[in-house]
Design a protein around this motif. Sequence first.
Motif, mmCIF file in Angstrom:
data_model
loop_
_atom_site.group_PDB
_atom_site.id
_atom_site.type_symbol
_atom_site.label_atom_id
_atom_site.label_comp_id
_atom_site.label_asym_id
_atom_site.label_seq_id
_atom_site.Cartn_x
_atom_site.Cartn_y
_atom_site.Cartn_z
ATOM 1 N N ASP A 1 0.816 -1.218 0.000
ATOM 2 C CA ASP A 1 0.000 0.000 0.000
ATOM 3 C C ASP A 1 0.849 1.267 0.000
ATOM 4 O OD1 ASP A 1 -2.235 -1.619 0.019
ATOM 5 O OD2 ASP A 1 -2.513 -1.494 2.186
ATOM 6 N N THR A 2 1.979 1.228 -0.702
ATOM 7 C CA THR A 2 2.780 2.436 -0.847
ATOM 8 C C THR A 2 2.068 3.385 -1.810
ATOM 9 O OG1 THR A 2 4.028 1.534 -2.712
ATOM 10 C CG2 THR A 2 4.901 1.111 -0.500
ATOM 11 N N LYS A 3 2.488 4.634 -1.826
ATOM 12 C CA LYS A 3 1.842 5.612 -2.706
ATOM 13 C C LYS A 3 1.926 5.215 -4.178
ATOM 14 C CE LYS A 3 2.223 9.614 0.362
ATOM 15 N NZ LYS A 3 2.809 10.973 0.545
ATOM 16 N N PRO A 4 3.102 4.752 -4.670
ATOM 17 C CA PRO A 4 3.142 4.315 -6.077
ATOM 18 C C PRO A 4 2.188 3.155 -6.358
ATOM 19 C CG PRO A 4 5.361 4.700 -5.266
ATOM 20 C CD PRO A 4 4.457 4.765 -4.072
ATOM 21 N N GLU A 5 2.068 2.212 -5.406
ATOM 22 C CA GLU A 5 1.143 1.091 -5.592
ATOM 23 C C GLU A 5 -0.296 1.580 -5.649
ATOM 24 O OE1 GLU A 5 1.681 -2.037 -2.728
ATOM 25 O OE2 GLU A 5 3.857 -1.867 -2.832
ATOM 26 N N VAL B 1 5.714 -3.450 -8.168
ATOM 27 C CA VAL B 1 6.058 -2.028 -8.159
ATOM 28 C C VAL B 1 7.345 -1.890 -7.354
ATOM 29 C CG1 VAL B 1 5.314 0.304 -7.585
ATOM 30 C CG2 VAL B 1 3.624 -1.406 -8.289
ATOM 31 N N ASP B 2 8.433 -1.586 -8.032
ATOM 32 C CA ASP B 2 9.754 -1.583 -7.409
ATOM 33 C C ASP B 2 10.186 -0.175 -7.011
ATOM 34 O OD1 ASP B 2 9.956 -4.316 -7.789
ATOM 35 O OD2 ASP B 2 10.959 -4.123 -9.730
ATOM 36 N N GLY B 3 10.601 -0.031 -5.758
ATOM 37 C CA GLY B 3 11.125 1.243 -5.286
ATOM 38 C C GLY B 3 12.484 1.527 -5.908
ATOM 39 N N CYS B 4 12.714 2.780 -6.266
ATOM 40 C CA CYS B 4 13.945 3.133 -6.977
ATOM 41 C C CYS B 4 15.195 2.870 -6.138
ATOM 42 C CB CYS B 4 13.892 4.598 -7.405
ATOM 43 S SG CYS B 4 12.723 4.912 -8.752
ATOM 44 N N CYS C 1 17.177 1.231 -9.087
ATOM 45 C CA CYS C 1 16.756 1.845 -10.347
ATOM 46 C C CYS C 1 17.962 2.444 -11.077
ATOM 47 C CB CYS C 1 15.726 2.942 -10.066
ATOM 48 S SG CYS C 1 15.341 3.970 -11.498
ATOM 49 N N PRO C 2 18.159 2.109 -12.359
ATOM 50 C CA PRO C 2 19.323 2.632 -13.090
ATOM 51 C C PRO C 2 19.281 4.142 -13.285
ATOM 52 C CG PRO C 2 17.828 1.469 -14.576
ATOM 53 C CD PRO C 2 17.351 1.196 -13.183
ATOM 54 N N GLU C 3 18.099 4.750 -13.166
ATOM 55 C CA GLU C 3 17.978 6.196 -13.356
ATOM 56 C C GLU C 3 18.130 6.980 -12.058
ATOM 57 O OE1 GLU C 3 14.729 7.687 -15.704
ATOM 58 O OE2 GLU C 3 14.471 5.749 -16.692
ATOM 59 N N HIS C 4 17.582 6.450 -10.957
ATOM 60 C CA HIS C 4 17.473 7.257 -9.748
ATOM 61 C C HIS C 4 18.204 6.717 -8.523
ATOM 62 C CE1 HIS C 4 13.770 8.320 -12.098
ATOM 63 N NE2 HIS C 4 14.297 9.505 -11.900
ATOM 64 N N HIS C 5 18.696 5.492 -8.583
ATOM 65 C CA HIS C 5 19.375 4.955 -7.404
ATOM 66 C C HIS C 5 20.699 5.678 -7.168
ATOM 67 C CE1 HIS C 5 20.799 2.144 -4.383
ATOM 68 N NE2 HIS C 5 21.939 2.071 -5.045
ATOM 69 N N ARG D 1 7.181 -5.382 -14.353
ATOM 70 C CA ARG D 1 7.819 -4.593 -13.296
ATOM 71 C C ARG D 1 7.671 -3.109 -13.608
ATOM 72 N NH1 ARG D 1 10.355 -7.034 -9.329
ATOM 73 N NH2 ARG D 1 10.656 -9.296 -9.498
ATOM 74 N N VAL D 2 7.226 -2.380 -12.606
ATOM 75 C CA VAL D 2 6.977 -0.944 -12.752
ATOM 76 C C VAL D 2 7.828 -0.203 -11.727
ATOM 77 C CG1 VAL D 2 5.244 0.889 -12.639
ATOM 78 C CG2 VAL D 2 4.602 -1.385 -13.501
#
Length: 230
Positions: free
Chosen positions: A114-118, A159-162, A167-171, A208-209
């Motif tokens: 139940d995270t915000k992205p989910e 739904v994967d947290g960065c 995440c290749p963009e934001h980690h 995967r999102v």
Amino acid sequence: MNPQARSAEQDRAAGGIQRRAVNLGDGNFARASIALKVYPKTRRIRAYLRWSDQGRTRTRYVGEVDQPTRAANLAQAWRKAQTDQLVTTEPLPEGSWASSPAVRRSMTGNRGRDTKPELRLRSALHRRGLRYRVSVRPEEQLRRTADVVFVRSQVAVFVDGCYWHGCPEHHRPSSKNTAFWRQKIDGNRIRDAETTSALEAAGWTVVRVWEHEDADEAARRIAGIVRSKS
């Protein structure tokens, strides 16, 4: 009582935060709490150990307590849980806990479901007329819980947290306990790949999102996959 006060109460009763750990295996630990249940007819108080594993709440009966105050009953229950080895009483490996109070608060606040992205993604899917199950194992024998599952079409969405999933963009690597966090994130990436492979081998389509993705765009992509398999 607010969450911080409840956590502090449990820490005091257990004799410290590191004495509240349930060993989940594979080097993973969950922080447990004691819940007290009063039975008015018999005036008995029973204690239960509770923790979260893969987004599910686990409960185990500890025993009866008979002290005059809540604090004393919690302490008695924790002593019994520790004596019965329901929780670990050994120091955890170096780096297993957060390196600072700020990081610890961040880790504690990291929700398993139940995270915000989910929630944003689920709302977008619902608006498209799709119905699904939430936080379930696509294959019961696999200890893997998907965030959104379309059972009939066999589509599992994660739904994967960065940060946590690299995440290749934001980690961005942590500046403290660098080796520990690198190993942790690399382990998550390996686990993600293993999960995808295992589910695909069982006939599932895995989507995967990333948490940074637009929810409506992700929902459009998922809807297309689900309907193509219906």
